[in-house]
Design a protein around this motif. Structure first.
Motif, mmCIF file in Angstrom:
data_model
loop_
_atom_site.group_PDB
_atom_site.id
_atom_site.type_symbol
_atom_site.label_atom_id
_atom_site.label_comp_id
_atom_site.label_asym_id
_atom_site.label_seq_id
_atom_site.Cartn_x
_atom_site.Cartn_y
_atom_site.Cartn_z
ATOM 1 N N LEU A 107 0.831 -1.203 0.000
ATOM 2 C CA LEU A 107 0.000 0.000 0.000
ATOM 3 C C LEU A 107 0.870 1.259 0.000
ATOM 4 C CD1 LEU A 107 -2.761 1.361 0.182
ATOM 5 C CD2 LEU A 107 -2.701 0.986 2.649
ATOM 6 N N PHE A 108 1.911 1.250 0.823
ATOM 7 C CA PHE A 108 2.816 2.400 0.880
ATOM 8 C C PHE A 108 3.519 2.596 -0.462
ATOM 9 C CE2 PHE A 108 7.044 4.212 1.839
ATOM 10 C CZ PHE A 108 6.616 5.480 2.219
ATOM 11 N N GLU A 109 3.951 1.506 -1.072
ATOM 12 C CA GLU A 109 4.598 1.602 -2.389
ATOM 13 C C GLU A 109 3.685 2.218 -3.440
ATOM 14 O OE1 GLU A 109 6.841 -1.549 -4.592
ATOM 15 O OE2 GLU A 109 7.350 -2.145 -2.530
ATOM 16 N N GLU A 110 2.412 1.848 -3.407
ATOM 17 C CA GLU A 110 1.439 2.433 -4.333
ATOM 18 C C GLU A 110 1.345 3.943 -4.144
ATOM 19 O OE1 GLU A 110 -2.549 0.862 -4.774
ATOM 20 O OE2 GLU A 110 -1.767 -1.147 -4.343
ATOM 21 N N ILE A 111 1.306 4.372 -2.893
ATOM 22 C CA ILE A 111 1.208 5.807 -2.598
ATOM 23 C C ILE A 111 2.459 6.529 -3.083
ATOM 24 C CG2 ILE A 111 1.118 7.504 -0.720
ATOM 25 C CD1 ILE A 111 -0.690 5.409 0.759
ATOM 26 N N VAL A 112 3.631 5.939 -2.837
ATOM 27 C CA VAL A 112 4.891 6.532 -3.302
ATOM 28 C C VAL A 112 4.894 6.651 -4.823
ATOM 29 C CG1 VAL A 112 7.385 6.138 -3.503
ATOM 30 C CG2 VAL A 112 6.251 5.808 -1.303
ATOM 31 N N ASN A 113 4.419 5.625 -5.506
ATOM 32 C CA ASN A 113 4.401 5.642 -6.974
ATOM 33 C C ASN A 113 3.395 6.644 -7.536
ATOM 34 O OD1 ASN A 113 6.409 3.704 -7.107
ATOM 35 N ND2 ASN A 113 4.970 2.005 -7.215
ATOM 36 N N GLU A 114 2.252 6.791 -6.865
ATOM 37 C CA GLU A 114 1.231 7.720 -7.343
ATOM 38 C C GLU A 114 1.581 9.172 -7.029
ATOM 39 O OE1 GLU A 114 -2.978 7.054 -6.689
ATOM 40 O OE2 GLU A 114 -2.567 4.897 -6.617
ATOM 41 N N TYR A 115 2.289 9.403 -5.929
ATOM 42 C CA TYR A 115 2.620 10.763 -5.485
ATOM 43 C C TYR A 115 4.120 10.900 -5.221
ATOM 44 C CZ TYR A 115 -2.414 10.734 -4.694
ATOM 45 O OH TYR A 115 -3.776 10.616 -4.865
ATOM 46 N N PRO A 116 4.942 10.720 -6.251
ATOM 47 C CA PRO A 116 6.400 10.764 -6.019
ATOM 48 C C PRO A 116 6.899 12.138 -5.574
ATOM 49 C CG PRO A 116 5.917 10.684 -8.375
ATOM 50 C CD PRO A 116 4.616 10.498 -7.657
ATOM 51 N N ASP A 117 6.207 13.203 -5.956
ATOM 52 C CA ASP A 117 6.641 14.555 -5.564
ATOM 53 C C ASP A 117 6.527 14.789 -4.061
ATOM 54 O OD1 ASP A 117 7.097 14.985 -8.215
ATOM 55 O OD2 ASP A 117 5.294 16.193 -8.552
ATOM 56 N N LEU A 118 5.661 14.035 -3.395
ATOM 57 C CA LEU A 118 5.480 14.223 -1.950
ATOM 58 C C LEU A 118 6.647 13.674 -1.153
ATOM 59 C CD1 LEU A 118 1.702 13.335 -1.480
ATOM 60 C CD2 LEU A 118 2.752 15.588 -1.787
ATOM 61 N N ASP A 119 7.363 12.694 -1.710
ATOM 62 C CA ASP A 119 8.482 12.056 -1.029
ATOM 63 C C ASP A 119 8.078 11.566 0.372
ATOM 64 O OD1 ASP A 119 11.059 11.088 -0.871
ATOM 65 O OD2 ASP A 119 11.873 12.959 -0.063
ATOM 66 N N PRO A 120 7.004 10.755 0.446
ATOM 67 C CA PRO A 120 6.524 10.308 1.763
ATOM 68 C C PRO A 120 7.459 9.283 2.391
ATOM 69 C CG PRO A 120 5.295 9.206 0.036
ATOM 70 C CD PRO A 120 6.222 10.177 -0.645
ATOM 71 N N ILE A 121 7.397 9.202 3.721
ATOM 72 C CA ILE A 121 8.144 8.170 4.442
ATOM 73 C C ILE A 121 7.163 7.424 5.355
ATOM 74 C CG2 ILE A 121 10.388 9.306 4.362
ATOM 75 C CD1 ILE A 121 9.946 10.241 7.207
ATOM 76 N N LEU A 122 7.460 6.168 5.604
ATOM 77 C CA LEU A 122 6.644 5.331 6.476
ATOM 78 C C LEU A 122 7.376 5.187 7.802
ATOM 79 C CD1 LEU A 122 4.119 3.462 6.715
ATOM 80 C CD2 LEU A 122 5.585 1.597 5.912
ATOM 81 N N ILE A 123 6.700 5.517 8.883
ATOM 82 C CA ILE A 123 7.303 5.457 10.217
ATOM 83 C C ILE A 123 6.548 4.431 11.053
ATOM 84 C CG2 ILE A 123 7.684 6.750 12.361
ATOM 85 C CD1 ILE A 123 7.963 9.266 10.648
ATOM 86 N N LYS A 124 7.300 3.602 11.762
ATOM 87 C CA LYS A 124 6.689 2.651 12.693
ATOM 88 C C LYS A 124 7.057 3.050 14.105
ATOM 89 C CE LYS A 124 6.368 -2.168 14.081
ATOM 90 N NZ LYS A 124 6.847 -3.541 13.908
ATOM 91 N N LYS A 125 6.027 3.200 14.947
ATOM 92 C CA LYS A 125 6.244 3.469 16.370
ATOM 93 C C LYS A 125 5.963 2.172 17.117
ATOM 94 C CE LYS A 125 4.901 8.303 16.290
ATOM 95 N NZ LYS A 125 3.975 9.297 16.824
ATOM 96 N N GLU A 126 6.986 1.604 17.715
ATOM 97 C CA GLU A 126 6.813 0.349 18.435
ATOM 98 C C GLU A 126 6.483 0.610 19.893
ATOM 99 O OE1 GLU A 126 9.042 -3.281 17.146
ATOM 100 O OE2 GLU A 126 10.555 -1.723 16.786
ATOM 101 N N PHE A 127 5.677 -0.278 20.462
ATOM 102 C CA PHE A 127 5.355 -0.178 21.881
ATOM 103 C C PHE A 127 5.238 -1.582 22.463
ATOM 104 C CE2 PHE A 127 1.337 -0.015 19.572
ATOM 105 C CZ PHE A 127 0.606 -1.015 20.185
ATOM 106 N N PHE A 128 5.372 -1.652 23.782
ATOM 107 C CA PHE A 128 5.257 -2.912 24.498
ATOM 108 C C PHE A 128 4.208 -2.738 25.587
ATOM 109 C CE2 PHE A 128 9.487 -2.789 22.749
ATOM 110 C CZ PHE A 128 9.651 -4.057 22.235
ATOM 111 N N ARG A 129 3.265 -3.680 25.640
ATOM 112 C CA ARG A 129 2.249 -3.631 26.685
ATOM 113 C C ARG A 129 2.775 -4.324 27.939
ATOM 114 N NH1 ARG A 129 -2.338 -5.511 22.719
ATOM 115 N NH2 ARG A 129 -1.952 -7.461 23.798
ATOM 116 N N LYS A 130 2.002 -4.222 29.015
ATOM 117 C CA LYS A 130 2.405 -4.846 30.278
ATOM 118 C C LYS A 130 2.635 -6.347 30.132
ATOM 119 C CE LYS A 130 -0.973 -3.228 32.757
ATOM 120 N NZ LYS A 130 -1.888 -2.946 33.868
ATOM 121 N N ASP A 131 1.840 -6.977 29.286
ATOM 122 C CA ASP A 131 1.977 -8.422 29.109
ATOM 123 C C ASP A 131 3.078 -8.772 28.101
ATOM 124 O OD1 ASP A 131 0.719 -7.476 26.882
ATOM 125 O OD2 ASP A 131 -1.059 -8.738 27.077
#
Length: 192
Positions: A107-131
């Motif tokens: 999905l991200f690749e499609e967005i990059v290909n459709e809107y190359p001028d935007l130069d988007p980046i994909l960010i992942k925020k990781e978290f850990f729950r109590k368990d």
């Protein structure tokens, strides 16, 4: 340099033509008087809780804020070479939190290909729950550097939000089935 509030209203007016703005905040740093504006929005058909949303933000440093308040338009012409009147408008798309969705890269690749001028980046925020279960939230981030006459150009903002609404719609259409299953499963009665 246009006033902070004027830019905020231009962005708000253009956003409302394409998206549902559900929150607007202005943050003022107490000592430096830097100002930041954040508008949160989603597609008009989406109801709370918002599984997909976007935040559009920009900031003025104290010098830009005072420059936009104190000087007339004629003075701007004379002072332009001494002052950087560029503003970065940042767009953050908050993707739905869905466990076991494995097509995000495509999905991200499609967005990059459709809107190359935007130069988007994909960010992942990781978290850990109590368990100790690991999870993550994803964002797509891109920005525009806006300055000079473009700051006053309503067409620029219209195009910006037209693109954003198309991107949000594409993401929502591709993930809607998974959103319905994971976000609204808790509302169903599993007792049978």
């Amino acid at each position: 340099m246009i006033r902070f509030e004027e830019l905020q209203m231009k962005i708000m007016d253009a956003a409302k033509n394409y998206l549902d703005v559900f929150d607007m905040a202005t943050l003022i740093e107490q000592y430096s008087l830097n100002k930041e504006s954040k508008l949160s929005m989603t597609l008009p058909e989406i109801k709370p809780p918002y599984p997909i949303s976007a935040t559009v933000s920009f900031s003025y440093n104290a010098h830009q804020t005072s420059f936009s308040i104190l000087l007339d338009e004629d003075d701007v012409e004379d002072e332009e070479e001494h002052f950087d009147n560029m503003v970065e408008v940042e767009v953050v798309i908050n993707l739905p939190f869905i466990e076991e969705y494995n097509q995000l890269g495509e999905l991200f690749e499609e967005i990059v290909n459709e809107y190359p001028d935007l130069d988007p980046i994909l960010i992942k925020k990781e978290f850990f729950r109590k368990d100790l279960v690991q999870g993550g939230e994803y964002e797509i981030v891109y920005s525009y550097m806006v300055g000079g006459e473009e700051l006053k150009d309503l067409q620029f903002y219209e195009e910006m939000f037209f693109e954003l609404s198309n991107i949000l719609q594409k993401i929502y259409d591709r993930m809607k089935f998974y959103i319905d299953i994971s976000w609204y499963r808790a509302d169903e009665d599993d007792s049978f």
